[in-house]
Design a protein around this motif. Structure first.
Motif, short mmCIF file in Angstrom:
data_model
loop_
_atom_site.label_atom_id
_atom_site.label_comp_id
_atom_site.label_asym_id
_atom_site.label_seq_id
_atom_site.Cartn_x
_atom_site.Cartn_y
_atom_site.Cartn_z
N CYS A 13 -10.81 1.42 -2.81
CA CYS A 13 -11.23 2.01 -1.54
C CYS A 13 -10.25 3.08 -1.09
O CYS A 13 -10.64 4.11 -0.53
N HIS A 14 -8.98 2.84 -1.35
CA HIS A 14 -7.94 3.82 -1.02
C HIS A 14 -8.21 5.14 -1.74
O HIS A 14 -8.06 6.23 -1.16
N LEU A 35 -8.10 -6.13 2.01
CA LEU A 35 -9.10 -5.21 2.51
C LEU A 35 -9.20 -5.33 4.02
O LEU A 35 -9.21 -6.42 4.57
N ARG A 58 0.83 -1.20 0.00
CA ARG A 58 0.00 0.00 0.00
C ARG A 58 0.87 1.26 0.00
O ARG A 58 0.57 2.23 -0.70
N THR A 70 -19.01 -4.94 6.28
CA THR A 70 -19.13 -4.02 5.16
C THR A 70 -20.57 -3.57 4.97
O THR A 70 -20.86 -2.38 4.84
N PHE A 95 -12.32 -12.07 1.29
CA PHE A 95 -13.49 -11.28 1.68
C PHE A 95 -14.41 -12.21 2.46
O PHE A 95 -15.36 -12.75 1.94
N PRO A 109 -12.14 -8.73 -3.16
CA PRO A 109 -10.96 -7.95 -2.79
C PRO A 109 -10.01 -8.71 -1.88
O PRO A 109 -10.42 -9.54 -1.07
N GLY A 144 -8.99 -4.42 -5.15
CA GLY A 144 -10.11 -4.14 -4.26
C GLY A 144 -9.79 -3.11 -3.19
O GLY A 144 -10.53 -2.14 -3.00
N TRP A 145 -8.70 -3.34 -2.45
CA TRP A 145 -8.33 -2.35 -1.44
C TRP A 145 -7.98 -1.02 -2.10
O TRP A 145 -8.22 0.06 -1.53
N ASP A 194 -10.83 0.40 5.53
CA ASP A 194 -11.05 0.75 4.13
C ASP A 194 -12.52 1.02 3.88
O ASP A 194 -12.88 1.95 3.13
N ILE A 195 -13.38 0.23 4.49
CA ILE A 195 -14.82 0.41 4.32
C ILE A 195 -15.32 1.60 5.13
O ILE A 195 -16.10 2.42 4.65
#
Length: 253
Positions: A145-146, A168, A109, A199, A191, A165, A141-142, A172-173
């Motif tokens: 969201c980032h 995650l 990340r 989520t 997930f 994802p 996936g992450w 993130d959510i």
């Protein structure tokens, strides 16, 4: 909340050309190599690839579908610094021949997040797109969201979508700020059921527009690299493609 369309029409399945030749071109986006397809000048989608990387044929074919059917320009940047997984080894589960820990370290990340932000900014500031969506599968996936996190301090994207994802986490959510679509196979060790429940509950609390699409009996990864020979996977891939198309047609136009 919606569910997967198990009775998807045969004509739609026929238009889902999983086997084929990508029609886009390679270019640069910010400092990253990128695949680009489509010709809309106002609406774009940033497509963040999965473990197979930006050159994976399935990813590029999906990008072509999104561009043509959602009437957007789609960019697929390389966020692995040139590294491309041997998808045959992955499909054969020969993980011992791929240094996944090293890959994860080189594409963390902290390393790739700023590149993703730079690409999103470039699409609006330099390329002039008025509306921007982002979609990602697995590793991507992450990442989407980032881009949609309140931690950015500015609005980079107008809507996001992700499928099965990885990487995650709950934060993130919790930090999301834009409409989100979740394409969720039933069988997914990344997930997890617990994270899915978190989520759903969190998005209700945030009062964000969202769409949750559940794919019974479908496993992690199948929405991007499932087998065309298996009816359930073939239907799920087509349904996921159409869900993403409808999502971006509605929110980017």
């Amino acid at each position: 909340m919606s569910s997967s369309a198990s009775g998807f029409s045969s004509c739609c399945l026929q238009t889902f050309t999983w086997s084929g030749t990508p029609t886009g071109t390679e270019t640069k986006l910010a400092a990253n190599d990128a695949y680009v397809t489509g010709d809309n000048k106002d609406a774009a989608v940033l497509f963040i690839h999965d473990l197979f990387g930006w050159r994976y044929n399935n990813i590029r074919l999906l990008a072509d579908h999104y561009a043509r059917e959602a009437d957007v320009t789609v960019y697929v940047p390389d966020f692995f610094g040139g590294w491309v997984a041997d998808h045959k080894l992955v499909e054969d589960e020969r993980f011992d021949l791929i240094d996944l820990p090293k890959m994860a370290k080189l594409n963390s990340r902290e390393i790739r997040g700023p590149e993703m932000v730079a690409c999103a900014k470039a699409l609006k500031a330099e390329h002039g797109f008025q509306r921007l969506g982002a979609i990602g599968f697995c590793y991507g996936g992450w990442a989407v969201c980032h881009l949609a996190s309140k931690e950015r301090g500015e609005k980079l994207v107008d809507a996001i979508s992700f499928g099965h994802p990885s990487w995650l986490v709950q934060e993130d959510i919790a930090n999301l700020t834009v409409p989100i679509q979740l394409l969720a196979p039933e069988i997914d060790p990344s997930f997890t059921p617990e994270l899915k429940k978190y989520t759903f509950a969190t998005l209700l609390d945030l009062n964000l527009p969202f769409e949750y699409v559940h794919y019974p009996a479908i496993v992690h990864g199948s929405l991007v690299r499932g087998s065309e020979k298996l009816e359930k996977e073939r239907e799920a891939m087509a349904a996921a493609k159409n869900s993403a198309v409808a999502w971006f047609r509605r929110l980017l136009h």
